[in-house]
Design a protein around this motif. Structure first.
Motif, PDB file in Angstrom:
ATOM      1  N   HIS A 169      43.062  53.477  86.707  1.00  0.00           N
ATOM      2  CA  HIS A 169      43.616  53.077  86.035  1.00  0.00           C
ATOM      3  C   HIS A 169      42.881  51.918  84.659  1.00  0.00           C
ATOM      4  O   HIS A 169      43.350  51.839  83.690  1.00  0.00           O
ATOM      5  CB  HIS A 169      44.129  51.273  86.752  1.00  0.00           C
ATOM      6  CG  HIS A 169      43.037  50.691  86.689  1.00  0.00           C
ATOM      7  ND1 HIS A 169      41.942  51.105  87.892  1.00  0.00           N
ATOM      8  CD2 HIS A 169      42.546  49.542  85.787  1.00  0.00           C
ATOM      9  CE1 HIS A 169      40.753  49.371  87.739  1.00  0.00           C
ATOM     10  NE2 HIS A 169      41.519  49.111  87.342  1.00  0.00           N
ATOM     11  N   ASP A 170      41.522  51.944  84.183  1.00  0.00           N
ATOM     12  CA  ASP A 170      41.009  51.736  83.330  1.00  0.00           C
ATOM     13  C   ASP A 170      40.238  53.012  82.622  1.00  0.00           C
ATOM     14  O   ASP A 170      39.334  52.425  81.777  1.00  0.00           O
ATOM     15  CB  ASP A 170      39.838  50.814  83.651  1.00  0.00           C
ATOM     16  CG  ASP A 170      40.622  49.478  83.465  1.00  0.00           C
ATOM     17  OD1 ASP A 170      41.442  49.012  83.175  1.00  0.00           O
ATOM     18  OD2 ASP A 170      40.176  48.527  84.335  1.00  0.00           O
ATOM     19  N   LYS A 173      39.214  52.226  79.029  1.00  0.00           N
ATOM     20  CA  LYS A 173      38.188  51.339  78.981  1.00  0.00           C
ATOM     21  C   LYS A 173      37.393  52.336  77.810  1.00  0.00           C
ATOM     22  O   LYS A 173      36.258  51.575  77.203  1.00  0.00           O
ATOM     23  CB  LYS A 173      37.764  50.760  79.763  1.00  0.00           C
ATOM     24  CG  LYS A 173      38.992  49.739  79.504  1.00  0.00           C
ATOM     25  CD  LYS A 173      38.003  48.345  80.619  1.00  0.00           C
ATOM     26  CE  LYS A 173      38.330  47.094  80.373  1.00  0.00           C
ATOM     27  NZ  LYS A 173      38.803  46.611  81.557  1.00  0.00           N
ATOM     28  N   HIS A 198      43.199  49.279  75.162  1.00  0.00           N
ATOM     29  CA  HIS A 198      43.426  50.648  76.738  1.00  0.00           C
ATOM     30  C   HIS A 198      43.841  51.207  77.347  1.00  0.00           C
ATOM     31  O   HIS A 198      44.046  52.407  78.202  1.00  0.00           O
ATOM     32  CB  HIS A 198      41.397  49.977  77.611  1.00  0.00           C
ATOM     33  CG  HIS A 198      42.232  49.248  78.253  1.00  0.00           C
ATOM     34  ND1 HIS A 198      41.652  47.341  78.561  1.00  0.00           N
ATOM     35  CD2 HIS A 198      42.372  49.024  80.135  1.00  0.00           C
ATOM     36  CE1 HIS A 198      42.948  46.336  79.595  1.00  0.00           C
ATOM     37  NE2 HIS A 198      42.464  47.939  80.575  1.00  0.00           N
ATOM     38  N   HIS A 223      49.356  48.160  83.953  1.00  0.00           N
ATOM     39  CA  HIS A 223      48.769  47.009  85.226  1.00  0.00           C
ATOM     40  C   HIS A 223      48.230  45.850  84.775  1.00  0.00           C
ATOM     41  O   HIS A 223      47.689  44.713  85.448  1.00  0.00           O
ATOM     42  CB  HIS A 223      47.011  47.811  85.611  1.00  0.00           C
ATOM     43  CG  HIS A 223      46.135  48.061  84.677  1.00  0.00           C
ATOM     44  ND1 HIS A 223      45.933  49.089  83.789  1.00  0.00           N
ATOM     45  CD2 HIS A 223      44.914  48.083  84.583  1.00  0.00           C
ATOM     46  CE1 HIS A 223      44.750  49.480  82.994  1.00  0.00           C
ATOM     47  NE2 HIS A 223      43.974  48.009  83.313  1.00  0.00           N
ATOM     48  N   HIS A 224      48.636  45.485  83.065  1.00  0.00           N
ATOM     49  CA  HIS A 224      48.173  44.443  82.877  1.00  0.00           C
ATOM     50  C   HIS A 224      49.491  43.897  82.412  1.00  0.00           C
ATOM     51  O   HIS A 224      49.053  42.401  81.815  1.00  0.00           O
ATOM     52  CB  HIS A 224      47.489  44.403  81.290  1.00  0.00           C
ATOM     53  CG  HIS A 224      45.693  44.691  81.891  1.00  0.00           C
ATOM     54  ND1 HIS A 224      45.021  43.245  81.673  1.00  0.00           N
ATOM     55  CD2 HIS A 224      44.926  45.978  81.948  1.00  0.00           C
ATOM     56  CE1 HIS A 224      43.790  43.864  82.384  1.00  0.00           C
ATOM     57  NE2 HIS A 224      43.863  45.681  81.835  1.00  0.00           N
ATOM     58  N   ASP A 252      42.781  44.279  90.896  1.00  0.00           N
ATOM     59  CA  ASP A 252      42.807  44.567  89.423  1.00  0.00           C
ATOM     60  C   ASP A 252      41.719  43.349  89.089  1.00  0.00           C
ATOM     61  O   ASP A 252      40.884  42.630  88.795  1.00  0.00           O
ATOM     62  CB  ASP A 252      42.970  45.071  88.534  1.00  0.00           C
ATOM     63  CG  ASP A 252      42.537  45.124  86.839  1.00  0.00           C
ATOM     64  OD1 ASP A 252      41.645  45.299  86.787  1.00  0.00           O
ATOM     65  OD2 ASP A 252      43.280  45.018  85.783  1.00  0.00           O
TER      66      ASP A 252
HETATM   67 FE   LIG Z   1      42.794  47.691  82.969  1.00  0.00          FE
END
Ligand SMILES: [Fe+2]
Length: 351
Positions: A169-170, A173, A198, A223-224, A252
């Motif tokens: 998911h990240d 980043k 990201h 996801h944000h 998260d």
């Molecule tokens: Fe994230």
């Protein structure tokens, strides 16, 4: 542990479903002992009873000394190393599918491991001292999300997919400059915008691979997002979000808040729960977040906490109408119902 009735005290936790000989339930497992329950046990002439641990200290200590935790710790360390090398390779200019396959294998391994570890949330909590990077965060999110999937009774293939969603998911980043990603202070509006990118960067990166499930790509992008439309980057609302993105969003947010970061100490889980109760019920999918909070808080029964009046107390009973404000017992023996004592709150978990 089995305890005789005279050693069982108010506030302890029952470790078994207890029935009469005729099959009538006297008390279910995980019930907190009250004076009424003690009287009931006497009435049914119960001489001894399986109880759970008396304090979280003993419990965490016990978890850390088990072969299960050592195995889990090794798995997490190996998972983090394997994820680090796979994600870093995916970022290279000429990525090949073997690294995608490695992450899928890693997901399968973590999934199998999770099935064995019923105390996973406690184990993740005990591991927090090792949590220091995108990679560790991603492993933890994958594991927490798979647990939430299990609590929501999702089918096995969807729970497995949740682990992979957590691992990926990240990934965006890793494309954010380190000085922003690890900045030990508040980000400027410009830096914050770069940080937010990201999500789209992660999606674009994963989208190069036909082999990656579209639902995983979506989670990297969404996801944000929040159900009330206050998230980013698309400002979607709940109806536009899929269940995988909603579940990873909860895992998260929870993992990020309860972990130590370069710019702050870990936030007390009761403060996190208070945040979820105040704002989270609109921002996250209500049925998912309620299930999550109820299950998570069971992990903190009997935890030692510091109150805002500087007294040390133990969590005795979770109040479902005010989950972040449980009944606690202070060291001098007094009980405080925090749900009706707004001037006192839990400020810190104690070791
Ligand atoms: Fe994230």
């Amino acid at each position: 542990m089995k305890m005789s009735l005279e050693n069982i005290k108010v506030g302890m936790c029952v470790g078994q479903d207890l029935y009469t000989e005729s099959g009538q339930l006297i008390t279910p497992i995980n019930t907190i002992v009250t004076p009424e329950l003690l009287a009931r046990l006497k009435k049914f002439r119960i001489s001894c009873l399986e109880m759970t641990y008396d304090s979280l200290d003993d419990y965490i200590f016990d978890i850390k000394s088990t072969s299960g935790f050592k195995f889990f710790q090794n798995e997490c360390t190996e998972a983090k190393e394997s994820l680090t090398s796979s994600l870093d390779n995916i970022l290279q200019e000429n990525p090949d599918n073997s690294h995608i396959d490695m992450i899928k294998n890693l997901s399968a391994l973590l999934y199998e491991n999770n099935k064995k570890n019923i105390n996973l949330i406690d184990m993740v909590y005990s591991m927090h001292e090792y949590s220091d990077s995108v990679y560790t965060h991603s492993v933890n999110v994958g594991m927490i999300a798979s647990h939430l999937g299990h609590w929501l009774n999702l089918p096995e293939d969807e729970i497995k997919l949740l682990v992979t969603c957590g691992l990926f998911h990240d990934i965006g980043k890793l494309l954010i400059p380190k000085e922003i990603l690890e900045k030990p202070g508040e980000l400027t509006p410009g830096e914050y915008k770069i940080m937010q990118s990201h999500t789209s960067k992660g999606f674009e990166l994963l989208d190069q691979f036909d082999d990656i499930d579209d639902r995983i790509k979506k989670v990297a992008l969404l996801h944000h997002e929040r159900c009330d439309g206050t998230g980013y980057p698309m400002h979607f609302n709940g109806d536009q979000l899929d269940k995988f993105s909603k579940i990873i969003a909860i895992a998260d947010a929870y993992e990020a808040m309860t972990s130590e970061r370069v710019y702050r100490e870990p936030i007390c889980p009761f403060t996190v729960v208070s945040y979820f109760e105040k704002e989270g019920l609109h921002k996250f999918d209500t049925k998912y977040v309620l299930k999550f909070l109820n299950k998570i808080l069971n992990s903190y029964l009997h935890a030692k906490v510091l109150l805002s009046n500087d007294k040390v107390a133990k969590v005795i009973m979770i109040n479902k109408n005010a989950r972040s404000r449980p009944l606690v017992k202070v060291e001098d023996g007094d009980f405080i119902d925090l749900s009706v004592t707004p001037e006192i709150s839990i400020v810190k978990m104690l070791p």
